[in-house]
Scaffold this motif. Structure first.
Motif, mmCIF file in Angstrom:
data_model
loop_
_atom_site.group_PDB
_atom_site.id
_atom_site.type_symbol
_atom_site.label_atom_id
_atom_site.label_comp_id
_atom_site.label_asym_id
_atom_site.label_seq_id
_atom_site.Cartn_x
_atom_site.Cartn_y
_atom_site.Cartn_z
ATOM 1 N N ASP A 121 0.846 -1.188 0.000
ATOM 2 C CA ASP A 121 0.000 0.000 0.000
ATOM 3 C C ASP A 121 0.892 1.253 0.000
ATOM 4 O O ASP A 121 1.636 1.502 0.960
ATOM 5 C CB ASP A 121 -0.872 -0.075 1.268
ATOM 6 C CG ASP A 121 -1.879 1.041 1.354
ATOM 7 O OD1 ASP A 121 -1.641 2.117 0.790
ATOM 8 O OD2 ASP A 121 -2.914 0.838 2.024
ATOM 9 N N ASN A 140 -2.205 1.843 -4.510
ATOM 10 C CA ASN A 140 -3.219 2.118 -3.496
ATOM 11 C C ASN A 140 -4.337 1.079 -3.632
ATOM 12 O O ASN A 140 -4.978 0.987 -4.681
ATOM 13 C CB ASN A 140 -3.781 3.533 -3.709
ATOM 14 C CG ASN A 140 -4.667 3.941 -2.552
ATOM 15 O OD1 ASN A 140 -5.343 3.117 -1.939
ATOM 16 N ND2 ASN A 140 -4.644 5.225 -2.244
ATOM 17 N N ARG A 197 -7.251 1.009 -2.797
ATOM 18 C CA ARG A 197 -8.550 1.581 -3.200
ATOM 19 C C ARG A 197 -8.717 1.529 -4.719
ATOM 20 O O ARG A 197 -9.829 1.391 -5.229
ATOM 21 C CB ARG A 197 -8.645 3.043 -2.762
ATOM 22 C CG ARG A 197 -8.791 3.250 -1.280
ATOM 23 C CD ARG A 197 -8.681 4.761 -0.998
ATOM 24 N NE ARG A 197 -9.106 5.110 0.342
ATOM 25 C CZ ARG A 197 -8.330 5.049 1.413
ATOM 26 N NH1 ARG A 197 -7.093 4.627 1.303
ATOM 27 N NH2 ARG A 197 -8.791 5.390 2.596
ATOM 28 N N ASP A 198 -7.577 1.670 -5.426
ATOM 29 C CA ASP A 198 -7.640 1.655 -6.897
ATOM 30 C C ASP A 198 -7.332 0.270 -7.461
ATOM 31 O O ASP A 198 -8.029 -0.235 -8.330
ATOM 32 C CB ASP A 198 -6.610 2.630 -7.504
ATOM 33 C CG ASP A 198 -6.735 4.008 -6.883
ATOM 34 O OD1 ASP A 198 -7.881 4.416 -6.636
ATOM 35 O OD2 ASP A 198 -5.683 4.642 -6.631
ATOM 36 N N ARG A 211 -10.130 2.508 4.599
ATOM 37 C CA ARG A 211 -9.587 1.972 3.336
ATOM 38 C C ARG A 211 -10.439 0.801 2.844
ATOM 39 O O ARG A 211 -10.815 0.732 1.669
ATOM 40 C CB ARG A 211 -8.139 1.516 3.567
ATOM 41 C CG ARG A 211 -7.494 0.863 2.365
ATOM 42 C CD ARG A 211 -6.304 0.029 2.781
ATOM 43 N NE ARG A 211 -6.706 -1.094 3.622
ATOM 44 C CZ ARG A 211 -5.861 -1.856 4.302
ATOM 45 N NH1 ARG A 211 -4.583 -1.609 4.273
ATOM 46 N NH2 ARG A 211 -6.307 -2.872 5.029
ATOM 47 N N ASP A 212 -10.780 -0.102 3.758
ATOM 48 C CA ASP A 212 -11.566 -1.276 3.365
ATOM 49 C C ASP A 212 -12.956 -0.861 2.869
ATOM 50 O O ASP A 212 -13.476 -1.424 1.896
ATOM 51 C CB ASP A 212 -11.700 -2.258 4.540
ATOM 52 C CG ASP A 212 -10.369 -2.939 4.847
ATOM 53 O OD1 ASP A 212 -9.391 -2.683 4.118
ATOM 54 O OD2 ASP A 212 -10.308 -3.731 5.812
ATOM 55 N N ALA A 229 -13.633 1.881 1.402
ATOM 56 C CA ALA A 229 -13.459 2.480 0.068
ATOM 57 C C ALA A 229 -13.307 1.390 -0.997
ATOM 58 O O ALA A 229 -13.884 1.486 -2.089
ATOM 59 C CB ALA A 229 -12.243 3.401 0.068
ATOM 60 N N VAL A 230 -12.559 0.330 -0.672
ATOM 61 C CA VAL A 230 -12.396 -0.773 -1.633
ATOM 62 C C VAL A 230 -13.764 -1.415 -1.889
ATOM 63 O O VAL A 230 -14.151 -1.660 -3.038
ATOM 64 C CB VAL A 230 -11.388 -1.831 -1.108
ATOM 65 C CG1 VAL A 230 -11.369 -3.061 -2.001
ATOM 66 C CG2 VAL A 230 -9.987 -1.228 -1.009
ATOM 67 N N GLN A 261 -15.924 0.574 -4.178
ATOM 68 C CA GLN A 261 -15.482 0.607 -5.584
ATOM 69 C C GLN A 261 -15.707 -0.720 -6.309
ATOM 70 O O GLN A 261 -15.439 -0.836 -7.494
ATOM 71 C CB GLN A 261 -13.970 0.883 -5.656
ATOM 72 C CG GLN A 261 -13.535 2.255 -5.222
ATOM 73 C CD GLN A 261 -14.053 3.305 -6.184
ATOM 74 O OE1 GLN A 261 -14.002 3.135 -7.392
ATOM 75 N NE2 GLN A 261 -14.606 4.380 -5.651
#
Ligand SMILES: Cc1cc2nc3c(=O)[nH]c(=O)nc-3n(C[C@H](O)[C@H](O)[C@H](O)COP(=O)(O)OP(=O)(O)OC[C@H]3O[C@@H](n4cnc5c(N)ncnc54)[C@H](O)[C@@H]3O)c2cc1C
Length: 477
Positions: free
Chosen positions: A39, A81, A83-84, A111-112, A114-115, A118
């Motif tokens: 990360d 990252n 997230r992406d 972070r989790d 956000a993942v 997405q």
């Protein structure tokens, strides 16, 4: 990819046995692809180009990759990252699900989330890092506990064998074709780290150098646990505070990165005589994770509201330099600081003495110390480190009362009675007698280069007690 594929996102569970996320994914349909992401947001905090922890992690990943290759798969390692890169990878591989172990720190939870946001498939999280998730052990009214002993009693009463039963990993013929997965990830423009190249080269790919560590060996974890439980756990209650002899397990770094599971620690300890004290220490880890989960503000602020903004902490660079250079003039404190920089670890008693000295004797902001330990500890764990520093600074939950200010010399005499710890890390004091080594300043043998004490203990103690009293008074006015 014809059969459905699931990703298993490895994070602080770097092993292939007793692995909650992997076992859960394998219980489902289709093939499984283990993934690890370096990360970039986390890496930005690693300022030492040859950080021993990154070498330790990379060596562990290489071991995992080789073990997976023998089982017909491989470990996909990405740099970016999460997230992406994870949603992108999942889209490229048409992954039906992403499995991972739940992480309870505020930043990793964000972070989790956000993942998950997405990603279009199923995002499944399981409890692995702790025996009891922070929301599982609560008061009768469903609110969290703030004090360790009542928490421990409830935690112990709630703990059943099922909480530490092994997650059996049945992975025969279940991994995705690794070459295909790796090629697909590369073709999609993802930064894939090749684990078939030497570790040194793999580290260069993420911008770091190899650190050849003689102390922390990924392959050691199981043997350390076995030996500790067979030989030391029984004497742990009486030996754990002595800094010069290895009375604790030194399993912290392996637990932190998940080379062993907390469940196997509990299984091993449960079978051993007189292991209750050690199990209680494991509970401190769960307690601090629980505190940070329910009170995420403790990351930056004192747990006790009356100490927020009321204590005259210093963030003076000169004080931090004293910490870096281990030049307090108190041998036990300086030895502990050298232990940290030379081994990446510090004995628990030494952590308490150092944190007390800097926050009470020098009034150094506990956040500065917390951050310094974070740069060096192999077992660095945000919740435990924060909890340990706030405990020592008397600002935390369950903290040391403010009027208890450790006398470093008395601590030294008590917990390093013959000075073996001091002599090991401060060889310049080796010639001093067992009595003098704790306070060399009155001895003719004290080397001229050894620093004079930075503060007088009695004066510093009186000042600390006074500022804490004043802070408490400010709250009342
Ligand atoms: C100022 C300060 C900072 C600390 N920072 C950390 C940290 O970043 N990471 C960390 O894991 N521990 C931290 N601790 C707790 C403790 O010092 C270490 O867990 C312990 O020294 C690790 O050595 P060991 O593996 O031999 O532990 P053992 O004594 O064998 O205990 C076994 C395990 O129990 C857990 N444990 C034991 N004591 C504690 C405790 N007081 N709090 C939380 N967990 C505990 C750890 O996972 C440890 O590995 C800190 C303590 C203080 C006072």
């Amino acid at each position: 990819m014809s059969s459905p594929l699931s990703l298993v996102w490895f994070r602080r569970d770097l092993r292939l046995h007793d692995h909650a996320a992997l076992a859960t994914a394998l219980a489902g349909e289709g093939t499984v692809q283990p993934v690890f992401v370096f990360d970039t947001e986390i890496l930005a905090r690693f300022r030492n180009p040859a950080d021993r922890r990154l070498s330790f992690i990379m060596r562990t990943l290489v071991n995992l990759h080789r073990a997976l290759a023998q089982r017909g798969g491989g470990l996909l390692v990405l740099h970016g990252n999460p997230r992406d890169v994870l949603p992108k990878l999942a889209a490229v591989l048409k992954a039906q699900a992403i499995y991972s172990a739940e992480d309870f720190e505020p930043a990793t939870r964000a972070r989790d989330a956000a993942v998950k946001a997405q990603y279009n498939g199923r995002f499944v999280q399981v409890v692995d890092h702790l025996l009891k998730a922070p929301y599982e052990v609560l008061k009768d009214d469903k609110t969290p506990l703030k004090v360790f002993t009542p928490y421990y009693k409830r935690w112990r009463a709630a703990l059943h064998e099922t909480d530490y039963a092994e997650y059996v990993v049945k992975d025969r013929d279940r991994y995705a074709d690794f070459a295909t997965v790796q090629a697909a990830a590369r073709n999609a423009g993802l930064d894939v780290i090749d684990l078939d190249q030497p570790v040194e080269a793999a580290l260069t790919c993420i911008g770091y150098e190899y650190f050849d560590d003689p102390i922390w060996q990924p392959a050691q974890a199981e043997a350390l646990l076995r030996d500790f439980v067979a030989e030391k756990v029984t004497d742990y209650p009486t030996q754990r505070d002595f800094m010069g002899s290895p009375g604790t397990s030194r399993l912290g770094p392996y637990l932190r990165h998940g080379l062993i599971s907390i469940r196997e620690c509990l299984r091993a300890a449960s079978d051993a005589p007189n292991s209750a004290t050690w199990i209680k220490e494991l509970c401190w880890r769960e307690f601090y994770a629980m505190i940070m989960y329910h009170w995420p503000e403790v990351v930056d602020h004192e747990f006790q509201p009356h100490y927020r903004g009321t204590l005259p902490w210093t963030r003076d660079e000169a004080v931090r330099r004293v910490m870096e250079e281990a030049t307090t003039g108190y041998p036990i404190v300086d030895a502990a600081l050298r232990e940290l920089t030379s081994t990446g670890w510090m004995h628990n008693r030494a952590r308490m003495i150092v944190a007390s000295f800097f926050t009470k004797h020098l009034l150094m902001d506990w956040r500065v110390g917390e951050e310094y330990f974070a740069q060096h500890l192999m077992d660095y764990e945000l919740a435990s480190n924060n909890g340990g520093w706030q405990w020592s600074a008397s600002t935390g939950t369950d903290a040391q009362p403010y009027f208890r200010v450790f006398n470093p010399v008395l601590q030294s005499r008590k917990f390093d009675p013959v000075g073996s710890y001091i002599r090991h890390y401060l060889p310049e004091l080796a010639a001093l007698s067992d009595k003098e080594v704790h306070w060399p300043h009155d001895s003719l043998l004290c080397p001229t280069g050894y620093p004079k004490p930075i503060v007088d203990h009695q004066a510093a103690r009186a000042r600390a007690i006074n500022v804490f009293k004043e802070a408490a008074l400010k709250q009342l006015l």
